[in-house]
Design a protein around this motif. Structure first.
Motif, mmCIF file in Angstrom:
data_model
loop_
_atom_site.group_PDB
_atom_site.id
_atom_site.type_symbol
_atom_site.label_atom_id
_atom_site.label_comp_id
_atom_site.label_asym_id
_atom_site.label_seq_id
_atom_site.Cartn_x
_atom_site.Cartn_y
_atom_site.Cartn_z
ATOM 1 N N LEU A 114 8.082 -54.634 -66.815
ATOM 2 C CA LEU A 114 7.240 -53.584 -67.085
ATOM 3 C C LEU A 114 5.923 -54.187 -67.535
ATOM 4 C CD1 LEU A 114 9.467 -50.932 -68.826
ATOM 5 C CD2 LEU A 114 8.343 -50.856 -66.696
ATOM 6 N N LYS A 115 5.801 -55.224 -68.226
ATOM 7 C CA LYS A 115 4.467 -55.893 -68.849
ATOM 8 C C LYS A 115 3.851 -56.710 -67.731
ATOM 9 C CE LYS A 115 3.101 -59.639 -71.634
ATOM 10 N NZ LYS A 115 3.694 -60.783 -71.987
ATOM 11 N N THR A 116 4.512 -57.264 -66.910
ATOM 12 C CA THR A 116 4.040 -58.106 -65.605
ATOM 13 C C THR A 116 3.434 -56.776 -64.714
ATOM 14 O OG1 THR A 116 5.521 -59.526 -65.788
ATOM 15 C CG2 THR A 116 4.207 -59.519 -63.856
ATOM 16 N N LYS A 117 3.838 -55.954 -64.655
ATOM 17 C CA LYS A 117 3.269 -54.566 -63.662
ATOM 18 C C LYS A 117 2.198 -54.080 -64.325
ATOM 19 C CE LYS A 117 7.814 -53.890 -60.873
ATOM 20 N NZ LYS A 117 8.796 -53.042 -60.641
ATOM 21 N N GLY A 118 2.023 -54.100 -65.709
ATOM 22 C CA GLY A 118 0.996 -53.421 -66.429
ATOM 23 C C GLY A 118 1.195 -52.103 -66.785
ATOM 24 N N ALA A 119 2.704 -51.710 -66.900
ATOM 25 C CA ALA A 119 3.048 -50.513 -67.184
ATOM 26 C C ALA A 119 3.078 -50.326 -68.850
ATOM 27 C CB ALA A 119 4.642 -50.024 -66.656
ATOM 28 N N ILE A 120 3.189 -51.457 -69.382
ATOM 29 C CA ILE A 120 3.037 -51.425 -70.779
ATOM 30 C C ILE A 120 2.170 -52.560 -71.245
ATOM 31 C CG2 ILE A 120 5.386 -50.448 -71.459
ATOM 32 C CD1 ILE A 120 6.353 -53.099 -72.031
ATOM 33 N N SER A 121 1.644 -52.453 -72.400
ATOM 34 C CA SER A 121 0.567 -53.469 -73.036
ATOM 35 C C SER A 121 1.275 -54.442 -73.720
ATOM 36 C CB SER A 121 -0.350 -52.845 -74.053
ATOM 37 O OG SER A 121 0.260 -52.221 -75.187
#
Length: 134
Positions: A114-121
């Protein structure tokens, strides 16, 4: 070598190994006496004195009288040890078998994705990671 024939060597070795086997049985009986939680203190003391004062007879009578319980206690101890080992594996691997949820490593992999996809900071990732590892 003529004064001690091969057959005598065989008999000596046989008696030695039988004696060692008896010692193992004696220690097994003594450990079973102390492991039995159903037997009272006086019963334990009586069996222990009997096995020390008349060791061959004491061990033989103990195995005849309490052999079935001895095997039950061995089986229960093995079952409990296996259950403790399985619980240790579950805790170490981080699985949540009782809740049926994903393991901690699966959850961390999902958060990293999720972090890699930019969904979470980065801050949200660190907070979620701390929650999973807690």
């Amino acid at each position: 070598m003529d004064d001690y024939p091969l057959l005598n060597v065989f008999w000596t070795m046989m008696w030695f190994f039988l004696w060692i086997m008896w010692l193992f049985l004696l220690f097994k009986v003594i450990s079973d006496i102390f492991r039995d939680h159903e037997m009272g203190g006086w019963g334990k003391a009586g069996w222990l004195i009997f096995c020390i004062l008349l060791p061959y007879l004491g061990v033989l009578v103990y195995v005849i009288a309490r052999g079935k319980g001895m095997s039950r206690r061995d089986a229960k101890q093995a079952k409990d040890a296996e259950a403790r080992f399985q619980e240790y594996i579950r805790q170490t691997a981080g699985t949540q078998a009782a809740a049926g949820g994903p393991s901690a490593s699966d959850e961390l992999a999902r958060l990293a994705d999720l972090k890699t996809k930019g969904a979470i900071s980065e801050e949200e990732f660190q907070q979620a990671k701390a929650k999973v590892l807690a």
